[in-house]
Design an enzyme around this catalytic site. Sequence first.
Site, PDB file in Angstrom:
ATOM      1  N   ASP A 190       0.834  -1.201   0.000  1.00  0.00           N
ATOM      2  CA  ASP A 190       0.000   0.000   0.000  1.00  0.00           C
ATOM      3  C   ASP A 190       0.876   1.261   0.000  1.00  0.00           C
ATOM      4  O   ASP A 190       1.863   1.336   0.740  1.00  0.00           O
ATOM      5  CB  ASP A 190      -0.867  -0.023   1.271  1.00  0.00           C
ATOM      6  CG  ASP A 190      -1.931   1.056   1.279  1.00  0.00           C
ATOM      7  OD1 ASP A 190      -2.785   1.039   0.380  1.00  0.00           O
ATOM      8  OD2 ASP A 190      -1.897   1.920   2.181  1.00  0.00           O
ATOM      9  N   GLU A 251       1.635  -0.639  -5.022  1.00  0.00           N
ATOM     10  CA  GLU A 251       0.648   0.379  -5.359  1.00  0.00           C
ATOM     11  C   GLU A 251       1.415   1.691  -5.323  1.00  0.00           C
ATOM     12  O   GLU A 251       1.655   2.259  -4.268  1.00  0.00           O
ATOM     13  CB  GLU A 251      -0.489   0.412  -4.339  1.00  0.00           C
ATOM     14  CG  GLU A 251      -1.587   1.376  -4.749  1.00  0.00           C
ATOM     15  CD  GLU A 251      -2.099   2.284  -3.644  1.00  0.00           C
ATOM     16  OE1 GLU A 251      -3.181   2.859  -3.818  1.00  0.00           O
ATOM     17  OE2 GLU A 251      -1.427   2.435  -2.603  1.00  0.00           O
TER      18      GLU A 251
HETATM   19  C1  NOJ Z   1      -4.502   2.918  -0.931  1.00  0.00           C
HETATM   20  C2  NOJ Z   1      -5.642   2.018  -0.630  1.00  0.00           C
HETATM   21  O1  NOJ Z   1      -5.980   1.305  -1.800  1.00  0.00           O
HETATM   22  C3  NOJ Z   1      -6.765   2.888  -0.129  1.00  0.00           C
HETATM   23  O2  NOJ Z   1      -7.964   2.183  -0.020  1.00  0.00           O
HETATM   24  C4  NOJ Z   1      -6.348   3.502   1.173  1.00  0.00           C
HETATM   25  O3  NOJ Z   1      -7.338   4.421   1.590  1.00  0.00           O
HETATM   26  C5  NOJ Z   1      -5.026   4.254   1.051  1.00  0.00           C
HETATM   27  N1  NOJ Z   1      -4.053   3.524   0.303  1.00  0.00           N
HETATM   28  C6  NOJ Z   1      -4.443   4.540   2.397  1.00  0.00           C
HETATM   29  O4  NOJ Z   1      -3.968   3.365   2.983  1.00  0.00           O
END
Ligand code: NOJ
Length: 540
Positions: A190, A251
């Site tokens: 993440d 991500e």
């Molecule tokens: C990316 C995640 O996909 C999202 O759902 C989240 O709110 C943010 N990162 C913060 O962790």
Amino acid sequence: MSDSWWRSAAVYQVYVRSFADSDGDGIGDLRGVRNRLPYLRDLGVDALWLTPFYRSPMIDGGYDVADYRDVDPMFGTLADFDAMIADAHALGLRVIVDIVPNHTSDAHPWFVSALAGVDRDRYIFRDRPNDWESIFGGPAWTQVADGQWYLHLFDPSQPDLNWEHPDVRAEFEDVLRFWLDRGVDGFRVDVAHGMIKAAGLPDVGFMPGRQVELLGRGRLPYFDQDEVHEIYRAWRPILDSYPGERIAVAEAWAETPQRLARYVGPDELHQAFNFDFLDATWSADSFRKVIDSSLAEAAIVGAPTTWVLSNHDKPRHVTRYGDGDVGLRRARAATLLMLALPGSAYLYQGEELGLPEVLDLPDEVRQDPAFLRTGLSRDGCRVPLPWDGTAPPYGFGPGGSWLPAPPSWAGLSVAAQTGAPGSTLELYRAALRLRRTTAGDLTWLQTEPDVLAFRRASGLVCAVNLTSSPVHVPAWGPVLLASSPAPLPPLSAVDQGQTAVDGSLFRDRMPLIGEEILDRRGGVVLPADTAMWFDGAATG
Ligand code: NOJ
């Protein structure tokens, strides 16, 4: 299960709290996932990615973790996790879990101690805030009782960790090992570009309210700093020390595809999400540019690219492409395009049912913390899945569902679509099955404007008509699959071996797999907003 499985895997994203509820509390859970694993095997995916199910106050759907080594009781227990992963592996499905290293929950014991003045430097506290804004809107700083401010790039309940602190690095290396020991096949990282902040935390200098707009486009002092790569260079040997290929997918948003590609390689992460594909507009030019640049970057780093059309943060692609019938036609076509491309594809739960974004959720049921700060909410793509039955919650579980499903979803349920000719579910199943036989590089084929066509080395030809009128394309071979009902010659005409069929004879139906469908010029009619797969190996 071969090594390098991830290079061409179809990975299905399970948003756990909306997938399947086993105990009637209206919230999906790990037993629910376990019970539905045969559905995922039959769908034909290779792996699951589970969104966070760790102990959490659930302010941000579990991306606010209070204990990285335990399952939140609302999702079950560690024993449920172990049973789920054992069953998944027995069915030939890999399991990837989320890791959330940029921030913890404010309920994490470290932050509780930090507030009490103990080991505060595991987080980012300052006497004065700078001008950084939260991705969820408003300032990225919150003041605590003694007057200091802490940084939170997301919700105030998600304090950013200080990755300059050795405890933080050691802790996450240990958390990786904890889940690897339990058998996970990899991690989705993440905010993988966020952990290191520019030295001195310099102001961004933009007008208030503008930083979020610049996400992924401009260079921001809290994203994509060069030193973040040291973290992944430390993680990679840990992943590699386990048998089988354990992977990590980032991500990450970066200014350019070149900078994004730096996250990927033999000494860092295996893959990065390719959000440019998700952001492409419905035009041949837009898709072609993204595909070409993604493949070029992937070739430089020697890693396969990834493709994604929907996830739990973005409006579903049916709705992005226009909603209603047009949106669904385009979404189905985009899916056939994606699944024909080299690399791995990430599917978001419910897209195989053609679910649209739910746009009319009442404000009082919305739970996305961004909604309170910006008025924009991601809840509409998180509505629990319809499994069967004629009324909400459509078999999601024995109780209700934490977000209400619309009354119009009965026809979209898994049960309603299973075995139904032409249903989106059957289209995904057929596409995922055929995808297993495709391999090799992509070569673009000559077409008219606004039509994309390419051949994979293994022979599959994919053609997509991005216009709103039918077009004629060459018959690259027998049709394997079409994303929408096509004006095809009646079967009898084909049976009689006719090669030129008058358009007036055409009627709407799905082509049969392997069927020759020829127009009067010996080509094929590709309907508006439609993709077709051809067996190009049959014609060479
Ligand atoms: C990316 C995640 O996909 C999202 O759902 C989240 O709110 C943010 N990162 C913060 O962790």
